[in-house]
Design a protein around this motif. Sequence first.
Motif, short mmCIF file in Angstrom:
data_model
loop_
_atom_site.label_atom_id
_atom_site.label_comp_id
_atom_site.label_asym_id
_atom_site.label_seq_id
_atom_site.Cartn_x
_atom_site.Cartn_y
_atom_site.Cartn_z
N ALA A 185 -8.22 -5.90 -0.78
CA ALA A 185 -8.41 -5.25 0.52
C ALA A 185 -7.08 -4.73 1.05
CB ALA A 185 -9.03 -6.24 1.51
N ALA A 186 -6.01 -5.51 0.87
CA ALA A 186 -4.68 -5.09 1.34
C ALA A 186 -4.23 -3.84 0.60
CB ALA A 186 -3.68 -6.22 1.13
N GLU A 187 -4.47 -3.80 -0.71
CA GLU A 187 -4.05 -2.65 -1.50
C GLU A 187 -4.79 -1.38 -1.09
OE1 GLU A 187 -4.00 -1.28 -6.19
OE2 GLU A 187 -4.05 -3.41 -5.70
N GLU A 188 -6.09 -1.51 -0.81
CA GLU A 188 -6.87 -0.32 -0.44
C GLU A 188 -6.55 0.17 0.95
OE1 GLU A 188 -11.04 -0.38 -1.36
OE2 GLU A 188 -10.76 -1.79 -3.03
N LEU A 189 -6.20 -0.74 1.86
CA LEU A 189 -5.92 -0.33 3.24
C LEU A 189 -4.44 0.03 3.46
CD1 LEU A 189 -8.04 -2.94 5.25
CD2 LEU A 189 -8.48 -0.48 5.05
N PHE A 190 -3.54 -0.65 2.76
CA PHE A 190 -2.11 -0.48 3.02
C PHE A 190 -1.32 0.12 1.86
CE2 PHE A 190 -3.60 -4.08 5.57
CZ PHE A 190 -3.27 -3.65 6.84
N GLY A 191 -1.95 0.23 0.69
CA GLY A 191 -1.22 0.76 -0.45
C GLY A 191 -0.07 -0.15 -0.83
N ASP A 192 1.13 0.43 -0.94
CA ASP A 192 2.31 -0.35 -1.33
C ASP A 192 3.01 -1.01 -0.14
OD1 ASP A 192 1.93 0.33 -3.99
OD2 ASP A 192 3.15 2.15 -3.82
N GLU A 193 2.53 -0.71 1.07
CA GLU A 193 3.13 -1.32 2.26
C GLU A 193 2.77 -2.80 2.36
OE1 GLU A 193 2.97 0.65 6.21
OE2 GLU A 193 1.68 2.09 5.17
N SER A 194 3.64 -3.57 2.96
CA SER A 194 3.30 -4.96 3.28
C SER A 194 2.33 -4.95 4.46
CB SER A 194 4.55 -5.76 3.64
OG SER A 194 4.18 -7.03 4.15
N PRO A 195 1.25 -5.74 4.39
CA PRO A 195 0.31 -5.77 5.50
C PRO A 195 0.74 -6.68 6.65
CG PRO A 195 -0.47 -7.22 3.76
CD PRO A 195 0.79 -6.56 3.24
N ILE A 196 1.78 -7.49 6.43
CA ILE A 196 2.17 -8.48 7.42
C ILE A 196 2.60 -7.80 8.73
CG2 ILE A 196 3.68 -10.45 7.93
CD1 ILE A 196 1.69 -10.83 5.58
N GLY A 197 1.96 -8.26 9.82
CA GLY A 197 2.26 -7.72 11.14
C GLY A 197 1.43 -6.51 11.52
N LYS A 198 0.73 -5.90 10.55
CA LYS A 198 -0.11 -4.74 10.83
C LYS A 198 -1.43 -5.19 11.47
CE LYS A 198 2.62 -1.85 8.47
NZ LYS A 198 3.44 -2.75 7.66
N VAL A 199 -2.04 -4.29 12.21
CA VAL A 199 -3.30 -4.61 12.90
C VAL A 199 -4.45 -3.87 12.22
CG1 VAL A 199 -4.61 -4.44 15.06
CG2 VAL A 199 -2.18 -5.06 15.11
N VAL A 200 -5.44 -4.64 11.78
CA VAL A 200 -6.65 -4.10 11.17
C VAL A 200 -7.79 -4.27 12.15
CG1 VAL A 200 -8.32 -4.39 9.29
CG2 VAL A 200 -5.88 -4.65 8.83
N PHE A 201 -8.62 -3.26 12.29
CA PHE A 201 -9.79 -3.36 13.15
C PHE A 201 -11.00 -3.75 12.31
CE2 PHE A 201 -7.07 -1.04 15.97
CZ PHE A 201 -7.49 -1.42 17.25
N LEU A 202 -11.60 -4.88 12.66
CA LEU A 202 -12.87 -5.31 12.05
C LEU A 202 -13.96 -4.91 13.03
CD1 LEU A 202 -11.92 -8.89 10.76
CD2 LEU A 202 -11.82 -6.71 9.53
N GLY A 203 -14.59 -3.76 12.78
CA GLY A 203 -15.45 -3.19 13.81
C GLY A 203 -14.56 -2.78 14.96
N ASP A 204 -14.77 -3.39 16.13
CA ASP A 204 -13.92 -3.11 17.29
C ASP A 204 -12.93 -4.24 17.56
OD1 ASP A 204 -15.25 -0.70 17.82
OD2 ASP A 204 -16.84 -1.73 18.90
N SER A 237 -20.51 -7.71 5.38
CA SER A 237 -20.50 -6.25 5.52
C SER A 237 -19.92 -5.79 6.85
CB SER A 237 -21.93 -5.70 5.34
OG SER A 237 -22.42 -6.04 4.07
N ILE A 238 -18.61 -5.93 7.00
CA ILE A 238 -17.91 -5.48 8.20
C ILE A 238 -16.92 -4.39 7.79
CG2 ILE A 238 -16.30 -6.12 10.02
CD1 ILE A 238 -17.51 -8.86 10.09
N MET A 239 -16.93 -3.31 8.53
CA MET A 239 -16.03 -2.20 8.23
C MET A 239 -14.63 -2.51 8.78
SD MET A 239 -15.85 0.64 6.66
CE MET A 239 -17.58 1.09 6.47
N ALA A 240 -13.64 -2.42 7.90
CA ALA A 240 -12.24 -2.63 8.30
C ALA A 240 -11.53 -1.28 8.33
CB ALA A 240 -11.55 -3.57 7.31
N ARG A 241 -10.71 -1.08 9.38
CA ARG A 241 -10.00 0.18 9.53
C ARG A 241 -8.51 -0.07 9.79
NH1 ARG A 241 -10.94 2.21 14.00
NH2 ARG A 241 -12.31 0.62 14.91
N TYR A 242 -7.70 0.75 9.14
CA TYR A 242 -6.27 0.75 9.43
C TYR A 242 -5.77 2.18 9.30
CZ TYR A 242 -1.24 0.31 8.97
OH TYR A 242 0.10 0.47 9.15
N GLY A 243 -5.22 2.71 10.40
CA GLY A 243 -4.78 4.10 10.38
C GLY A 243 -5.96 5.01 10.07
#
Length: 415
Positions: free
Chosen positions: A168-187, A114-120
Amino acid sequence: MRQAIETLVTLGRVFGFALEAVWAYKLRSIFVSAGIAMGIAALTVIVTSVDGAQRKALEIVDMFGPDAVFVLGGDIKSRAVGKRTLTLSWEDARRLRQSLPGAYLVVPMRAKRSIMARYGGKSKELPVVVGSTAAYSEVWNWPLAEGRDFSDRDVALGTKVGLIGDQAAEELFGDESPIGKVVFLGDLPIQVIGRLSYRGFSGGGSSIDERMIIPLTTLTQRFNMDRKYFRALRVKFHDPERMSVHVENTRSLLRHLHGLKDGEDDDFTILTADEILKFIGMLKGGLVVFLGVTATVAMLVGGFVLANLFYISVSERTSEIGLRKAMGAKAWTITAQFLFEAAILTIAGALIGMGLGLGLGQALTRLGILEIQFSAKVFVLALSSAVAVGVIFGIRPARQAARLDAVAALRGDGS
């Protein structure tokens, strides 16, 4: 041909009389249908859950692979309350790599739930974040859709990189490729270096496609976890046909490393595809026994209720039966009418029961225990069982009605 047509016409009229009688005696109809419904509900859950268990077993075995073992810290089969579960160490992993015959891949793991992930502007609660050494995708036979797995160097340095599950990639990035993007797991910022292919397997109320995997050292350092021990090991072997020997070698080496004496219980648990199949088999057996008894009792109760109410119905309807016989109705048409009534009531109960059973099945699915899917087999089995109960328990009252003397029945005396 003509006689057959006349018989069919007669049966159609008799069926109409049966429908009228079912509607006229509503309370009786409700009691009978309710009794049958409970049995059919249990029967529906039995059939759909057994089918679901079989599908789940095949999914698990396919994902687990026949050439691997999964070692968990602690004895999950007979674990006492408060007993340690963190019993596997880095030294265990090192010695297994060096000394375990036939092993070619040893990957330690631990998890944080149960860790909150954030992108944008988007966020998602991940049911689990797994910490692992290199080769996570290889050891779980889980190919990457894009990107790369992390390396031994990433693990040694505790770098902030990770793999992301497809959902998880689809919900956070949609149709974008997640490669190289930074996701915050908590802080904690994690750069995505790989996207795992879609697996579609769920359990415990969540999908494994919702997880992220980061280096084990990064997980323990950033979330203040014990750095000496981890929760599990995944080991892959050459020669999967010798799995029983591999399992025994793994057990012997770990017992030696942990200093366990003869007679002492293991402080770890070794799981294989066969063990999982045995567990699923036990689960199926327990469901069949428990729900089978429930279904049988409920169906018998429904059948006895039907028989008793029909006996009462015969005594209440003697005048009606006498009038029909006086007008030329044959004994077999009287029998057929009561059997039609029984079949209508039990079929109605079956349809209600299937609805209840599917509702219970959906509850099991939401709990992540089994996948319940309705099939034609369930429909046919439920209806045939219901009709059988109606005929078996309705035949004697039907014959009693058919044997009534017309004159005595018109006087209301019944014989």
